[in-house]
Design a protein around this motif. Structure first.
Motif, PDB file in Angstrom:
ATOM      1  N   THR A   1       0.838  -1.201   0.000  1.00  0.00           N
ATOM      2  CA  THR A   1       0.000   0.000   0.000  1.00  0.00           C
ATOM      3  C   THR A   1       0.875   1.255   0.000  1.00  0.00           C
ATOM      4  O   THR A   1       0.441   2.315  -0.432  1.00  0.00           O
ATOM      5  CB  THR A   1      -0.923   0.017   1.234  1.00  0.00           C
ATOM      6  N   VAL A   2       2.110   1.087   0.469  1.00  0.00           N
ATOM      7  CA  VAL A   2       3.037   2.217   0.532  1.00  0.00           C
ATOM      8  C   VAL A   2       3.440   2.699  -0.879  1.00  0.00           C
ATOM      9  O   VAL A   2       3.801   3.859  -1.067  1.00  0.00           O
ATOM     10  CB  VAL A   2       4.271   1.819   1.377  1.00  0.00           C
ATOM     11  N   PHE A   3       3.320   1.810  -1.872  1.00  0.00           N
ATOM     12  CA  PHE A   3       3.712   2.172  -3.242  1.00  0.00           C
ATOM     13  C   PHE A   3       2.892   3.339  -3.787  1.00  0.00           C
ATOM     14  O   PHE A   3       3.381   4.111  -4.601  1.00  0.00           O
ATOM     15  CB  PHE A   3       3.542   0.982  -4.195  1.00  0.00           C
ATOM     16  N   ALA A   4       1.637   3.394  -3.374  1.00  0.00           N
ATOM     17  CA  ALA A   4       0.788   4.487  -3.876  1.00  0.00           C
ATOM     18  C   ALA A   4       0.965   5.751  -3.039  1.00  0.00           C
ATOM     19  O   ALA A   4       0.612   6.831  -3.487  1.00  0.00           O
ATOM     20  CB  ALA A   4      -0.678   4.048  -3.866  1.00  0.00           C
ATOM     21  N   LEU A   5       1.504   5.618  -1.830  1.00  0.00           N
ATOM     22  CA  LEU A   5       1.596   6.776  -0.931  1.00  0.00           C
ATOM     23  C   LEU A   5       2.889   7.571  -1.103  1.00  0.00           C
ATOM     24  O   LEU A   5       2.867   8.804  -1.129  1.00  0.00           O
ATOM     25  CB  LEU A   5       1.494   6.318   0.531  1.00  0.00           C
ATOM     26  N   ILE A   6       4.011   6.867  -1.211  1.00  0.00           N
ATOM     27  CA  ILE A   6       5.310   7.568  -1.245  1.00  0.00           C
ATOM     28  C   ILE A   6       5.419   8.541  -2.435  1.00  0.00           C
ATOM     29  O   ILE A   6       5.984   9.623  -2.286  1.00  0.00           O
ATOM     30  CB  ILE A   6       6.473   6.544  -1.247  1.00  0.00           C
ATOM     31  N   PRO A   7       4.891   8.175  -3.625  1.00  0.00           N
ATOM     32  CA  PRO A   7       4.972   9.152  -4.726  1.00  0.00           C
ATOM     33  C   PRO A   7       4.057  10.371  -4.538  1.00  0.00           C
ATOM     34  O   PRO A   7       4.133  11.309  -5.316  1.00  0.00           O
ATOM     35  CB  PRO A   7       4.529   8.338  -5.962  1.00  0.00           C
ATOM     36  N   LYS A   8       3.194  10.350  -3.529  1.00  0.00           N
ATOM     37  CA  LYS A   8       2.372  11.535  -3.238  1.00  0.00           C
ATOM     38  C   LYS A   8       3.273  12.586  -2.566  1.00  0.00           C
ATOM     39  O   LYS A   8       4.353  12.246  -2.068  1.00  0.00           O
ATOM     40  CB  LYS A   8       1.206  11.155  -2.311  1.00  0.00           C
ATOM     41  N   PRO A   9       2.808  13.837  -2.532  1.00  0.00           N
ATOM     42  CA  PRO A   9       3.706  14.890  -1.983  1.00  0.00           C
ATOM     43  C   PRO A   9       3.853  14.819  -0.465  1.00  0.00           C
ATOM     44  O   PRO A   9       3.442  15.726   0.261  1.00  0.00           O
ATOM     45  CB  PRO A   9       3.035  16.190  -2.433  1.00  0.00           C
ATOM     46  N   ILE A  10       4.396  13.725   0.007  1.00  0.00           N
ATOM     47  CA  ILE A  10       4.667  13.588   1.443  1.00  0.00           C
ATOM     48  C   ILE A  10       6.142  13.240   1.627  1.00  0.00           C
ATOM     49  O   ILE A  10       6.767  12.671   0.737  1.00  0.00           O
ATOM     50  CB  ILE A  10       3.803  12.486   2.121  1.00  0.00           C
TER      51      ILE A  10
ATOM     52  N   ARG B   1       8.912  11.009   3.745  1.00  0.00           N
ATOM     53  CA  ARG B   1       8.817   9.686   4.375  1.00  0.00           C
ATOM     54  C   ARG B   1       8.657   9.802   5.885  1.00  0.00           C
ATOM     55  O   ARG B   1       7.989   8.986   6.509  1.00  0.00           O
ATOM     56  CB  ARG B   1      10.043   8.843   4.020  1.00  0.00           C
TER      57      ARG B   1
ATOM     58  N   PHE C   1       5.144  10.062   6.945  1.00  0.00           N
ATOM     59  CA  PHE C   1       4.451   8.772   6.954  1.00  0.00           C
ATOM     60  C   PHE C   1       4.599   8.100   8.322  1.00  0.00           C
ATOM     61  O   PHE C   1       3.618   7.646   8.917  1.00  0.00           O
ATOM     62  CB  PHE C   1       5.035   7.879   5.847  1.00  0.00           C
TER      63      PHE C   1
END
Lengths: 308, 267
Positions: B82-91, B93, B96
């Motif tokens: 699920t992290v694959f879709a989150l890390i490329p978002k403007p956040i 690490r 997170f």
């Protein structure tokens, strides 16, 4: 305007197993993606496509080389704001509904509640999940998850959309819909970079392709330039007394003379098709040249079986 | 900040939709309720039992929830991709990690509120029957200390979860929690064995373990006096100092988790 994506001599080596054996997954990959083009990232399974895209998305750190998106280093937050990404075989929180997932992704982009609702409803409709927005993701099929993955990649109305195997898990209708969506995104002024090993998708919609084989970049450019314009052979289909016959006429042979002979012998000419190099031919040629894991042999065998 | 809140709310939502958590909370609630019929003697003795069992129950189940949910917090995101879709978002690490941690604390706060409210209800019934002092202010301070303790345990669980499997993380976190409860005894023991350099080395190593004794002080000697939730208990100054220690320890554990997480490849 400079390129939206610049990959410069990217390389990735993984240390695997107890003895940390080094395995080079991607080697010296360089390419650029220009504004408002559909760029196909092509290669057989295990070619390093996903690893390269993960390096561009900041999920994996390159062992050497560098990449820039919108002229900024990977993981720059301003660049990420203008980017949408669909991971390969996307997995999402199964306790959320489709609408809730899009709401979460919208929050991460700092969208306000009204914008999130509007975008989520519009995108769910656009990917054909309008009626499934309230359903928990654990009840979604693989194809539905793929569609939702595309929706979440578009939640911020990105300028650059990166899709890792977007047609994976979709039926033929679903594949066509996603192809149409990619073409629509281009029409809206967006840039699309997608990876695939499905050649027909690339042939139909890509402006330029990069071909990756065995972790190495083999070719980059427009299909018209990559494919050889020379005639390979001419396929002639003849018919007599209900039986049909396929002839492959070499380029140096006289097709007119052959057709005259056939007509004189009482045969009907069903079709005459000049065959130039296709993307599949190019793909096989490149895999063959790289000779990776018997991939070329396998592909040739598959092709022969399909044709017979 | 809004991104951390978004990630925290999502973590909270995951926890409250997790049936295992309800089961654990139910055990905690059951323990408090069952302390009434099982306690013998006069009513004011029953109140002592309710306070002791109630606080022990809150601590035990708070720590168990912190360990068993905490060790999965980061690991599950990586394992299930699920992290694959989150890390490329403007956040970033680190956001997170912070989001997961804050979401977990929100979950624990709700669990604490439920169990504390139940204990307060039982105690208020007993107080009306006996007219004995409820010592509610001391109990609130004790619960605040216990919350500091589970905050530290959660931070340790998140640290291990950032690079290890849930089984190993659970074992390490529980191990540190157990050792953390015996730090004074262990310090005393190690001060008497070995040579001076080895004692210094062991004493230094002991500093890596959290001093969880700071957080459950009922029945302990503090400043030369025995303190207890049934009588004279530590003041808010002590709670503040202990909270500062907890915040510092948790901050170090989280900083380490962020460093590890920020260097990871998500293959």
């Amino acid at each position: 305007m400079s390129a939206l994506v610049e990959a410069d001599h990217l390389q990735k080596t993984f240390a695997l197993g107890f003895f940390r054996k080094k395995v080079r997954a991607v080697e010296d990959v360089s390419f650029t993606v220009e504004q408002n083009e559909i760029f196909g990232f092509l290669g057989p399974n295990g070619a390093g496509k996903t690893t390269t895209l993960k390096m561009l998305m900041g999920l994996i750190f390159p062992s050497s080389g560098q990449a820039r998106i919108f002229g900024k280093p990977i993981n720059d937050r301003q660049a990420k704001r203008r980017l949408g990404f669909l991971p390969e075989n996307p997995y999402f929180y199964d306790y959320l509904s489709g609408g809730e997932l899009l709401d979460l992704m919208g929050r991460l982009f700092g969208l306000d509640r009204a914008a999130r609702r509007k975008r989520a409803a519009m995108l769910l409709d656009r990917v054909g999940l309008g009626r499934a927005g309230d359903r928990a993701l654990r009840k979604y099929s693989k194809g539905m998850l793929q569609r939702l993955g595309i929706a979440q990649a578009l939640i911020n109305d990105p300028e650059l959309v990166v899709l890792d195997e977007p047609m994976s898990g979709l039926d033929p209708i679903g594949r066509k819909e996603i192809r149409d969506l990619i073409v629509d995104l281009k029409a809206e002024g967006k840039t699309v970079l997608f990876s695939t090993h499905i050649l027909s998708d690339v042939e139909l919609i890509c402006d330029r392709v990069a071909m990756l084989v065995g972790g190495r970049m083999r070719d980059v450019g427009p299909l018209s330039k990559l494919l050889s314009p020379r005639l390979l052979h001419t396929e002639v289909v003849l018919e007599k007394d209900g039986a049909s016959e396929l002839l492959r006429v070499p380029p140096e042979a006289d097709v007119d003379a052959l057709l005259s002979e056939a007509l004189a012998a009482g045969k009907h000419v069903v079709s005459v098709t000049p065959r130039r190099e296709s993307l599949e031919d190019l793909f096989v040629r490149e895999v063959d040249a790289a000779d990776v894991g018997g991939g070329a042999e396998r592909m040739k065998r598959d092709r022969t079986e399909r044709k017979s | 900040m809004s991104r951390i809140v978004a990630l925290a709310l999502n973590t909270f939502r995951e926890a409250i939709r997790n049936k295992v958590l309800y089961l654990l909370a139910l055990f905690g609630v059951g323990l408090i309720v069952l302390s009434v019929p099982f306690s013998q003697g006069a009513l004011h003795e029953q109140m002592r039992v309710t306070r002791d069992v109630g606080l022990a129950g809150i601590e035990l189940f708070g720590v168990l929830i912190a360990v068993f949910v905490g060790v999965n917090l980061v690991y599950k995101e990586v394992d299930r991709k699920t992290v694959f879709a989150l890390i490329p978002k403007p956040i970033h690490r680190y956001e997170f990690i912070l989001g997961k941690f804050v979401g977990m604390l929100m979950t624990l706060a709700v669990m604490f509120a439920i169990m504390s409210a139940l204990m307060a209800a039982v105690l208020s019934v007993q107080t009306e029957a006996t007219n004995a002092p409820s010592n509610s202010a001391a109990i609130v301070r004790a619960i605040a200390l216990l919350f500091c303790e589970v905050t530290v345990v959660t931070a340790i669980a998140v640290l291990f979860s950032s690079f290890s499997t849930p089984i190993l993380s659970g074992a390490f976190t529980l191990g540190m929690a157990v050792v953390g409860h015996f730090t004074p005894e262990l310090r005393e023991l190690t001060a008497r064995i070995g040579t001076v350099p080895s004692r210094i080395a062991i004493a230094g190593a002991m500093r890596l373990f959290p001093d969880l004794n700071l957080f459950y002080v009922s029945g302990a000697m503090v400043g030369g006096q025995r303190v207890t939730v049934h009588g004279s208990f530590v003041d808010w100054g002590y709670v503040g100092t202990a909270a500062l220690y907890g915040a510092a320890y948790s901050g170090c554990a989280l900083a380490l988790a962020m460093i590890i997480f920020s260097r990871r490849d998500f293959v």
